[in-house]
Design a protein around this motif. Sequence first.
Motif, PDB file in Angstrom:
ATOM      1  N   ASP A   2      14.411   2.635  32.501  1.00  0.00           N
ATOM      2  CA  ASP A   2      14.780   3.006  34.061  1.00  0.00           C
ATOM      3  C   ASP A   2      16.155   3.044  34.355  1.00  0.00           C
ATOM      4  O   ASP A   2      16.673   4.043  35.081  1.00  0.00           O
ATOM      5  CB  ASP A   2      14.101   1.618  34.962  1.00  0.00           C
ATOM      6  CG  ASP A   2      12.635   1.539  35.090  1.00  0.00           C
ATOM      7  OD1 ASP A   2      12.029   2.647  34.629  1.00  0.00           O
ATOM      8  OD2 ASP A   2      12.246   0.394  35.485  1.00  0.00           O
ATOM      9  N   LEU A   3      17.138   2.166  34.080  1.00  0.00           N
ATOM     10  CA  LEU A   3      18.608   2.352  34.130  1.00  0.00           C
ATOM     11  C   LEU A   3      19.041   3.871  33.416  1.00  0.00           C
ATOM     12  O   LEU A   3      20.042   4.310  33.957  1.00  0.00           O
ATOM     13  CB  LEU A   3      19.235   1.212  33.347  1.00  0.00           C
ATOM     14  CG  LEU A   3      18.753  -0.241  33.916  1.00  0.00           C
ATOM     15  CD1 LEU A   3      19.768  -1.334  33.388  1.00  0.00           C
ATOM     16  CD2 LEU A   3      18.921  -0.258  35.734  1.00  0.00           C
ATOM     17  N   ASN A  51      14.242  -1.557  40.150  1.00  0.00           N
ATOM     18  CA  ASN A  51      15.208  -1.093  39.076  1.00  0.00           C
ATOM     19  C   ASN A  51      15.844   0.286  39.896  1.00  0.00           C
ATOM     20  O   ASN A  51      17.068   0.507  39.810  1.00  0.00           O
ATOM     21  CB  ASN A  51      14.572  -0.821  37.681  1.00  0.00           C
ATOM     22  CG  ASN A  51      14.415  -2.173  36.812  1.00  0.00           C
ATOM     23  OD1 ASN A  51      14.583  -3.099  37.312  1.00  0.00           O
ATOM     24  ND2 ASN A  51      13.388  -1.974  35.895  1.00  0.00           N
ATOM     25  N   VAL A  92      17.408  -7.785  40.988  1.00  0.00           N
ATOM     26  CA  VAL A  92      18.339  -7.405  39.992  1.00  0.00           C
ATOM     27  C   VAL A  92      19.639  -6.912  40.361  1.00  0.00           C
ATOM     28  O   VAL A  92      20.222  -6.974  41.338  1.00  0.00           O
ATOM     29  CB  VAL A  92      17.539  -5.933  39.591  1.00  0.00           C
ATOM     30  CG1 VAL A  92      16.441  -6.257  38.852  1.00  0.00           C
ATOM     31  CG2 VAL A  92      17.582  -4.999  40.964  1.00  0.00           C
ATOM     32  N   SER A 110      12.050  -8.309  37.785  1.00  0.00           N
ATOM     33  CA  SER A 110      12.193  -7.013  37.996  1.00  0.00           C
ATOM     34  C   SER A 110      11.027  -6.160  37.583  1.00  0.00           C
ATOM     35  O   SER A 110      10.160  -6.570  36.987  1.00  0.00           O
ATOM     36  CB  SER A 110      13.286  -6.677  37.163  1.00  0.00           C
ATOM     37  OG  SER A 110      13.159  -6.270  35.750  1.00  0.00           O
ATOM     38  N   ALA A 130      13.305  -1.714  31.579  1.00  0.00           N
ATOM     39  CA  ALA A 130      14.536  -1.775  32.376  1.00  0.00           C
ATOM     40  C   ALA A 130      15.537  -0.792  31.764  1.00  0.00           C
ATOM     41  O   ALA A 130      16.087  -0.085  32.409  1.00  0.00           O
ATOM     42  CB  ALA A 130      14.991  -3.307  32.534  1.00  0.00           C
TER      43      ALA A 130
END
Length: 305
Positions: free
Chosen positions: A247-248, A269, A146, A264, A244
């Motif tokens: 998660d970010l 992540n 990632v 990913s 994702a």
Amino acid sequence: MLQRTLAKSISITGVGLHSGERVRLRLHPAASDSGIRFRRIDLAGEQGRIVRLTPELINDTRLSSTVVTTDGIRIGTIEHIMSAFAAYGIDNILVELNAPEIPIMDGSSLPFIYLLQDAGVIDQPAEKRFLRIKQPVMFTEGDKWVRFTPYEGFQVTLTIAFDHPVFNRSNQTFQIDFAGQSYVDEISRARTFGFMQEVELMRSHNLGLGGNLSNAIVIDDMDVLNPEGLRYPDEFVRHKILDAIGDLYILGHPVIGAFEGYKSGHAINNALLRKLLAQPETFEWVTFPHNRQLSSAFHPLPQVA
């Protein structure tokens, strides 16, 4: 651009995907600069305290992103509701629940989008902070990787790689640029998925106890078992993007940059977030007193008909 919170408190009930427990979830407005916080109202004393979310608190990534504090407070499967918070640009909110896991609802983030829309979102008298990527940052683990790269907006590109008839019939790469594409239309309806052959193993580890065909896509040796089929032809990779994004957003702030991943998952992540924060030369904190200075990727609030 200003910070955002809810206009009013709102609640919902459901079942935890992994715990199988009945959950009552309640979302509350929160003060400027207080961040995204959680509280287990079923726990007493110190364990019932409010926990402010940070990437360092994600200490269980088996099939989900789960907060585990040093004194044993667990808040599981937060990625779908975090993805909805990211879509709305929620900066400050208190999430209360009476069980160890966020309810799975239908396996997507759409029920949480509806919940936020019903509560309403309001601006607050404080500037929203963005994390802008200045230099590429990459994390690899075996053949998985990632990375963040500089980009004036927010773009996500993901590739999954499953050798299975269902996946071979669909695209396994998807890219979305939020300056011109809609989170609600393109991502929010994509559901979590799993393989029938893995169910017994998962349940032997007390995972997937609340899973069924109403809250997950289930795949056997050849096909999708859900009678209604898929919501998107490439629903699997779109759900990975949904995950994702959630998660970010554990950063608690929007990222100005591009995120790309190959195979990913929650663990990698989170590892990327920790690596990013450990290298302060790779990013900067920015605000935008005038919205016209900011990419259109961050302007519109999602609307569901």
